[in-house]
Design a protein around this motif. Structure first.
Motif, short mmCIF file in Angstrom:
data_model
loop_
_atom_site.label_atom_id
_atom_site.label_comp_id
_atom_site.label_asym_id
_atom_site.label_seq_id
_atom_site.Cartn_x
_atom_site.Cartn_y
_atom_site.Cartn_z
N GLU A 114 0.83 -1.21 0.00
CA GLU A 114 0.00 0.00 0.00
C GLU A 114 0.87 1.25 0.00
O GLU A 114 0.62 2.20 -0.76
N ARG A 145 2.46 1.59 -3.41
CA ARG A 145 1.50 2.03 -4.42
C ARG A 145 1.26 3.54 -4.33
O ARG A 145 1.25 4.25 -5.35
N ARG A 146 1.11 4.03 -3.12
CA ARG A 146 0.84 5.46 -2.95
C ARG A 146 2.05 6.30 -3.38
O ARG A 146 1.89 7.37 -3.99
N GLU A 155 2.11 6.08 -7.36
CA GLU A 155 1.03 6.80 -8.05
C GLU A 155 1.25 8.30 -8.06
O GLU A 155 0.76 8.99 -8.96
N ALA A 156 2.01 8.82 -7.11
CA ALA A 156 2.26 10.26 -7.03
C ALA A 156 3.57 10.67 -7.69
O ALA A 156 3.93 11.85 -7.67
N GLN A 175 -1.83 -0.82 -13.75
CA GLN A 175 -2.50 -0.52 -12.49
C GLN A 175 -2.19 0.89 -12.02
O GLN A 175 -3.08 1.62 -11.54
N LEU A 176 -0.92 1.31 -12.14
CA LEU A 176 -0.52 2.63 -11.65
C LEU A 176 -0.97 3.75 -12.58
O LEU A 176 -1.31 4.84 -12.13
N ARG A 177 -0.96 3.50 -13.89
CA ARG A 177 -1.33 4.57 -14.82
C ARG A 177 -2.81 4.90 -14.72
O ARG A 177 -3.24 6.00 -15.11
N ALA A 178 -3.62 3.98 -14.21
CA ALA A 178 -5.04 4.28 -14.02
C ALA A 178 -5.23 5.44 -13.06
O ALA A 178 -6.15 6.25 -13.21
N ALA A 179 -4.33 5.53 -12.08
CA ALA A 179 -4.40 6.62 -11.11
C ALA A 179 -3.56 7.83 -11.55
O ALA A 179 -3.80 8.95 -11.11
N ASN A 180 -2.58 7.60 -12.42
CA ASN A 180 -1.67 8.68 -12.84
C ASN A 180 -1.34 8.50 -14.32
O ASN A 180 -0.35 7.87 -14.67
#
Length: 410
Positions: free
Chosen positions: A85, A88-89, A92-93, A115-120
């Motif tokens: 977790e 991931r945080r 993603e930033a 998975q990460l590009r979905a948030a960024n």
């Protein structure tokens, strides 16, 4: 304008041996590179050699130091939900992620590119593996020596009578890291211009295959495999003033027959000044010396009859030249030879590099703090930027920044 080329860029790094140098290149240019390490540290933390008296200390591996300057270190256990977790945080930033894990390893832990590009969507995600993200070898085991072998370098290294040789250092890993840094920077420029990130897929096999130069083209166009030539080079005979010559205290490398600098008669002039020209003023040696260069030799080798008249005399010329260089130190041979515009270089030891007058005059070596607390001298950056220079800081101690960085996420 920023003081550092990559100031303001944050990179999260999940690398060990293969990709660590990529992160170092970015960190020395000013990016904030946060290295995510497993508890106890990765393989490179425990790689020899260590600082004398600190054997086994994960903060004292010279191999780790060489590939991890200017970074921060966070310890996270990716086998635990909490560790995944936090990772991931962080990712993603970030502006970029660098990783060198087996294909699919991070995706299985929720840290893959998709998975990460979905948030960024701006995220640049650089994956460095032995053979790339797809293809029949994508999941195969990899280490540096495998990369050297599969990249084709080993078959070209060494003497013809030798088995294939590995070249010194982690050259497959370093080559992959250099190409990965280049790809990451290109992708960051694209992301800045368009807002779109991308996957940068780097194969160590492909990166090192580039170092074969014309070997692949020789096969493509001539259907002939290039082979190890060792000291002899491309022409299958020992050549005077070409190769390694022993001096009083070391060796110099000679390439006086090459189309650069002054030619063999100029070397013999130097030998004559010292009274060490031996038989080279006599025939047939004088006539051969007068025209002996690579262009003439290449033409000569196409005429077996003419070559047969010249080749038997080359060993005497070679021995006379080698005897001449044996009378002086390597530095004397190098400096006087270069003064005469002869293509001569010292076969440098690490000590020679540390004492090299050119590197010292350019202040290439830098003094930084050691992770052990004292001050050390360190090799400088591989480039000079006049406006946004690279600045090397010490490698991080294991987990040194964990509390600080994770506190910002809580």
């Amino acid at each position: 304008m920023p003081d550092r080329a990559l100031e303001g860029i944050r990179v999260i790094e999940f690398t060990d041996e293969t990709g660590a140098y990529c992160g170092r290149l970015l960190a020395d240019l000013g990016a904030e590179v946060i290295k995510v390490e497993p508890p106890g540290g990765g393989r490179l933390r425990h790689a020899r050699p260590f600082v004398k008296g600190h054997e086994g200390d994960p903060n004292a591996s010279l191999a780790f130091w060489a590939h991890n300057t200017s970074k921060k270190s966070v310890v996270l256990d990716l086998e635990t939900p909490e560790g995944r977790e936090f990772a991931r945080r962080l990712a993603e930033a970030a502006d970029a992620v660098i990783e060198d894990n087996p294909v699919g390893y991070l995706a299985e832990r929720g840290l893959g590119y998709e998975q990460l590009r979905a948030a960024n969507p701006r995220l640049v995600y650089t994956s460095i593996t032995g053979f790339g993200q797809d293809g029949p070898h994508a999941g195969w085991a990899y280490s540096d020596i495998v990369g050297q072998a599969m990249g084709g370098i080993m078959t070209l290294a060494g003497e013809p009578a030798d088995p294939p040789n590995s070249i010194y250092g982690r050259q497959a890993d370093v080559s992959a890291s250099i190409q990965a840094a280049q790809g990451t920077l290109i992708a960051l420029l694209h992301a800045e211009a368009t807002g779109e990130g991308q996957l940068v897929d780097v194969s160590a096999q492909e990166a090192l295959s580039m170092a074969q130069e014309t070997a692949m083209q020789t096969w493509d166009f001539q259907r002939r495999n290039r082979v190890r030539t060792g000291e002899l080079g491309m022409l299958p005979i020992p050549l005077p003033a070409t190769g390694v010559a022993k001096c009083k205290d070391g060796y110099v490398s000679l390439y006086i027959l090459a189309p650069a600098g002054k030619e063999l008669p100029d070397l013999v002039d130097w030998m004559r000044e010292k009274g060490l020209q031996g038989p080279l003023d006599d025939e047939p040696y004088r006539s051969i010396v007068g025209k002996l260069n690579m262009a003439w030799l290449t033409q000569l080798m196409s005429d077996p009859a003419a070559a047969g008249e010249v080749i038997p005399h080359l060993p005497v010329i070679s021995k006379t030249i080698l005897d001449f260089f044996a009378t002086m130190t390597a530095r004397e041979a190098y400096e006087e030879g270069q003064h005469r515009q002869l293509l001569i270089g010292i076969v440098s030891t690490p000590k020679d590099i540390a004492e090299n007058a050119q590197l010292r005059a350019r202040d290439w070596f830098v003094r930084i703090e050691s992770p052990l607390g004292d001050s050390i001298e360190f090799p400088g950056p591989p480039y000079r930027l006049s406006e946004t220079p690279a600045v090397i800081a010490r490698p991080p101690r294991l987990g040194e920044h964990t509390d600080e960085i994770l506190a910002a996420l809580r």
